[in-house]
Design a protein around this motif. Structure first.
Motif, mmCIF file in Angstrom:
data_model
loop_
_atom_site.group_PDB
_atom_site.id
_atom_site.type_symbol
_atom_site.label_atom_id
_atom_site.label_comp_id
_atom_site.label_asym_id
_atom_site.label_seq_id
_atom_site.Cartn_x
_atom_site.Cartn_y
_atom_site.Cartn_z
ATOM 1 N N ILE A 40 0.476 -1.633 29.457
ATOM 2 C CA ILE A 40 0.654 -1.317 28.118
ATOM 3 C C ILE A 40 0.617 0.116 27.666
ATOM 4 C CG2 ILE A 40 -0.048 -1.903 25.585
ATOM 5 C CD1 ILE A 40 -0.642 -4.534 26.611
ATOM 6 N N ARG A 41 1.512 0.822 27.090
ATOM 7 C CA ARG A 41 1.303 2.179 26.852
ATOM 8 C C ARG A 41 1.306 2.400 25.375
ATOM 9 N NH1 ARG A 41 5.078 1.202 31.067
ATOM 10 N NH2 ARG A 41 4.574 2.443 33.036
ATOM 11 N N GLU A 42 0.611 3.640 25.094
ATOM 12 C CA GLU A 42 0.404 3.967 23.635
ATOM 13 C C GLU A 42 2.076 4.828 23.131
ATOM 14 O OE1 GLU A 42 -3.696 5.553 21.794
ATOM 15 O OE2 GLU A 42 -2.736 6.611 23.421
ATOM 16 N N CYS A 43 2.601 4.555 22.264
ATOM 17 C CA CYS A 43 4.019 5.025 21.859
ATOM 18 C C CYS A 43 3.580 5.848 20.580
ATOM 19 C CB CYS A 43 5.136 4.272 21.842
ATOM 20 S SG CYS A 43 6.551 4.926 21.301
ATOM 21 N N PHE A 44 3.602 7.026 20.427
ATOM 22 C CA PHE A 44 3.175 7.903 19.313
ATOM 23 C C PHE A 44 4.666 8.123 18.554
ATOM 24 C CE2 PHE A 44 -0.653 9.317 21.915
ATOM 25 C CZ PHE A 44 -1.527 8.737 20.684
ATOM 26 N N TRP A 45 5.009 7.546 17.610
ATOM 27 C CA TRP A 45 6.549 7.356 17.251
ATOM 28 C C TRP A 45 6.482 8.478 16.040
ATOM 29 C CZ3 TRP A 45 7.008 6.250 11.689
ATOM 30 C CH2 TRP A 45 5.930 5.472 11.198
ATOM 31 N N ASN A 46 5.609 9.300 15.474
ATOM 32 C CA ASN A 46 5.493 10.106 14.428
ATOM 33 C C ASN A 46 5.060 11.481 15.039
ATOM 34 O OD1 ASN A 46 6.737 10.659 11.563
ATOM 35 N ND2 ASN A 46 4.649 11.030 11.256
ATOM 36 N N SER A 47 5.279 12.007 16.236
ATOM 37 C CA SER A 47 4.670 12.960 16.707
ATOM 38 C C SER A 47 4.883 14.333 16.099
ATOM 39 C CB SER A 47 4.722 13.130 18.525
ATOM 40 O OG SER A 47 6.355 13.233 18.651
ATOM 41 N N ASN A 48 6.201 14.479 15.549
ATOM 42 C CA ASN A 48 6.487 15.637 14.912
ATOM 43 C C ASN A 48 7.205 15.240 13.637
ATOM 44 O OD1 ASN A 48 7.496 18.239 14.110
ATOM 45 N ND2 ASN A 48 8.386 18.643 15.969
ATOM 46 N N PRO A 49 6.171 15.310 12.493
ATOM 47 C CA PRO A 49 6.646 14.716 11.265
ATOM 48 C C PRO A 49 7.672 15.465 10.549
ATOM 49 C CG PRO A 49 4.281 14.815 11.594
ATOM 50 C CD PRO A 49 4.940 15.473 12.580
ATOM 51 N N SER A 50 7.645 16.894 10.992
ATOM 52 C CA SER A 50 8.781 17.746 10.324
ATOM 53 C C SER A 50 10.039 17.708 10.859
ATOM 54 C CB SER A 50 8.226 19.066 10.449
ATOM 55 O OG SER A 50 8.226 19.610 11.928
ATOM 56 N N THR A 51 10.214 16.922 12.051
ATOM 57 C CA THR A 51 11.403 16.636 12.895
ATOM 58 C C THR A 51 11.643 15.229 13.355
ATOM 59 O OG1 THR A 51 11.335 18.998 13.790
ATOM 60 C CG2 THR A 51 13.067 17.392 14.684
ATOM 61 N N PRO A 52 11.676 14.113 12.278
ATOM 62 C CA PRO A 52 11.453 12.667 12.571
ATOM 63 C C PRO A 52 12.388 12.497 13.719
ATOM 64 C CG PRO A 52 11.691 13.253 10.343
ATOM 65 C CD PRO A 52 11.861 14.630 11.202
ATOM 66 N N LEU A 55 0.885 -1.159 0.081
ATOM 67 C CA LEU A 55 -0.009 -0.101 0.152
ATOM 68 C C LEU A 55 0.977 1.257 -0.105
ATOM 69 C CD1 LEU A 55 -2.987 -0.384 2.580
ATOM 70 C CD2 LEU A 55 -3.284 -0.242 0.032
ATOM 71 N N ASN A 56 0.251 2.381 -0.484
ATOM 72 C CA ASN A 56 0.902 3.634 -0.234
ATOM 73 C C ASN A 56 0.091 4.546 0.586
ATOM 74 O OD1 ASN A 56 2.853 3.247 -2.332
ATOM 75 N ND2 ASN A 56 1.429 3.880 -3.836
ATOM 76 N N ARG A 57 0.748 5.436 1.610
ATOM 77 C CA ARG A 57 0.231 6.175 2.514
ATOM 78 C C ARG A 57 -0.189 7.559 1.659
ATOM 79 N NH1 ARG A 57 -0.370 6.755 8.164
ATOM 80 N NH2 ARG A 57 -0.452 9.095 7.838
ATOM 81 N N GLY A 96 5.632 14.792 4.803
ATOM 82 C CA GLY A 96 5.750 15.896 3.551
ATOM 83 C C GLY A 96 5.637 15.430 2.291
ATOM 84 N N GLY A 97 5.731 13.846 2.210
ATOM 85 C CA GLY A 97 5.698 13.410 0.903
ATOM 86 C C GLY A 97 4.353 12.910 0.550
ATOM 87 N N ALA A 98 4.000 12.585 -0.793
ATOM 88 C CA ALA A 98 2.544 12.041 -1.376
ATOM 89 C C ALA A 98 2.645 10.500 -1.783
ATOM 90 C CB ALA A 98 2.168 12.915 -1.954
ATOM 91 N N LYS A 99 1.803 9.909 -1.526
ATOM 92 C CA LYS A 99 1.676 8.362 -1.963
ATOM 93 C C LYS A 99 2.889 7.635 -1.414
ATOM 94 C CE LYS A 99 -1.515 8.890 -5.761
ATOM 95 N NZ LYS A 99 -1.667 8.697 -7.130
#
Length: 391
Positions: free
Chosen positions: A364-376, A48-50, A55-58
């Protein structure tokens, strides 16, 4: 002194040594009772593609999953939130195992731009088997446990929508080989869905994990019954499956005609059990869910159920159709098809679990791994959590 007598001072020394040895063993046993830590994720959906990602498409699933694995590799240096849960406020350090709840390969439907299951498995192998660098408490490579999803199964048996190729059992065969470690590995050509079932169990930190194929229908419950028959009632059991406890109707085998997979009835046939609640997929699988609830009543040591498929990070209690059971359930987000994270990429998550064998508590804890997409490179953020009593 008789020849067969041991001098008193030697006997005393031997007894002292034995006592020391016992104490040393006790220390080792105590060390083995330290908490174990794991990651729980699901629905990688290679092929699949996101729509958008950083910042990127597909953006291809290979790119997204690789980014998630990279963030998982950084966990060792992080500290868990001081939230009252197991190991709260402590540095993570080791990660003992990773659970993947299926849908490695996206279904090979011609209506979408997808790839073969073989190609998808190769990308998964690179990301999860090759590039995951986490270590367990013994400084060995973090172990991976996988169950198949409905897309993996559909790729191996066919689907009512057009696929190209019509079948490719590569992801199923590779999951089977990796998890069951059979002396004669299966290939996509030799994998037989009717006989090659992916059900296995593992003792971890005093907890009996049952990894099952899809959902505990009547066929899987036969395996579960045999697997659990010699288990002490005091031993907690956790089921890991792709489907949620409130299973969807279309996953059952078609109850109509020749029971085939066809575009009229639209049953996927990814579960062995024939659908009992009617002839169409639009009605709830009440009879089947009641049967699972009855099974839970017979096995009160089943304390938790981890699953994918719904593409959502969620902690809840499944009460069954008659509201007469209380099964702690945890579902995982999908990096590609998240109910929330597909729209808001800052909500991309996996679950991080810790089990304390002494108290038999699991947080069990949620881990948000992409919380700042502009600063990976920015550190992860922690979300909601749940602590489950396993005993």
């Amino acid at each position: 002194m008789k020849n067969n007598q041991i001098p008193v001072f030697i006997l005393a020394a031997l007894l002292l040594f034995a006592g020391c040895k016992k104490k040393n063993n006790e220390v080792n046993e105590e060390a083995d009772m330290s908490p174990v830590q794991f990651i729980f994720t699901s629905d990688a959906h290679y092929g699949l593609n996101r729509a958008t990602f950083r910042g990127g498409a597909k953006v291809d699933a290979h790119v997204v999953n690789a980014a998630m694995i990279e963030k998982m590799n950084s966990l060792s240096a992080l500290t868990l939130p001081d939230d009252g849960g197991v190991n709260g406020g402590k540095k993570i350090g080791s990660v003992d195992f990773l659970l993947e709840a299926g849908d490695i390969a996206n279904r090979m439907e011609t209506s979408a731009s997808v790839q073969t299951a073989a190609q998808s498995w190769e990308q998964f192998r690179i990301d999860y088997l090759q590039n995951l660098t986490l270590k367990n408490k013994k400084n060995e490579k973090t172990e991976l446990f996988i169950v198949p999803g409905n897309h993996d199964v559909s790729n191996s048996i066919g689907f009512y929508g057009a696929m190209s190729p019509l079948t490719d059992a590569s992801s199923m065969a590779n999951i089977y080989n990796l998890m069951l470690k059979t002396p004669s590995p299966k290939t996509a050509a030799t994998f037989n869905y009717n006989t090659d079932r992916i059900n296995y169990s593992k003792e971890i930190a005093g907890v009996h994990f049952c990894f099952i194929q899809m959902w505990p229908d009547s066929a899987v419950r036969i395996w579960l019954t045999k697997d659990l028959q010699n288990l002490a009632n005091s031993t907690p059991v956790i089921i890991v499956a792709h489907d949620q406890p409130g299973v969807v109707s279309n996953h059952f085998t078609n109850p109509n005609g020749t029971f085939s997979i066809n575009a009229t009835d639209k049953f996927d046939n990814v579960l062995d059990e024939h659908f009992k609640d009617g002839k169409v997929t639009t009605v709830t699988a009440t009879i089947e869910q009641k049967a699972f609830a009855a099974f839970l009543k017979q096995h009160s040591n089943i304390k938790a159920y981890l699953h994918g498929h719904v593409h959502e990070s969620k902690f809840y209690v499944w009460n069954g159709p008659d509201n007469d059971v209380a099964l702690n359930a945890v579902s995982a987000d999908s990096p590609m098809k998240g109910l929330v994270s597909a729209i808001d990429e800052t909500k991309l998550s996996f679950q991080f679990g810790v089990i304390d064998p002494k108290t038999m508590l699991m947080t069990i804890r949620e881990c948000f791994w992409n919380s700042n997409p502009s600063t990976p490179a920015e550190s992860v953020k922690w979300g909601n959590s749940v602590t489950i009593k396993l005993r």
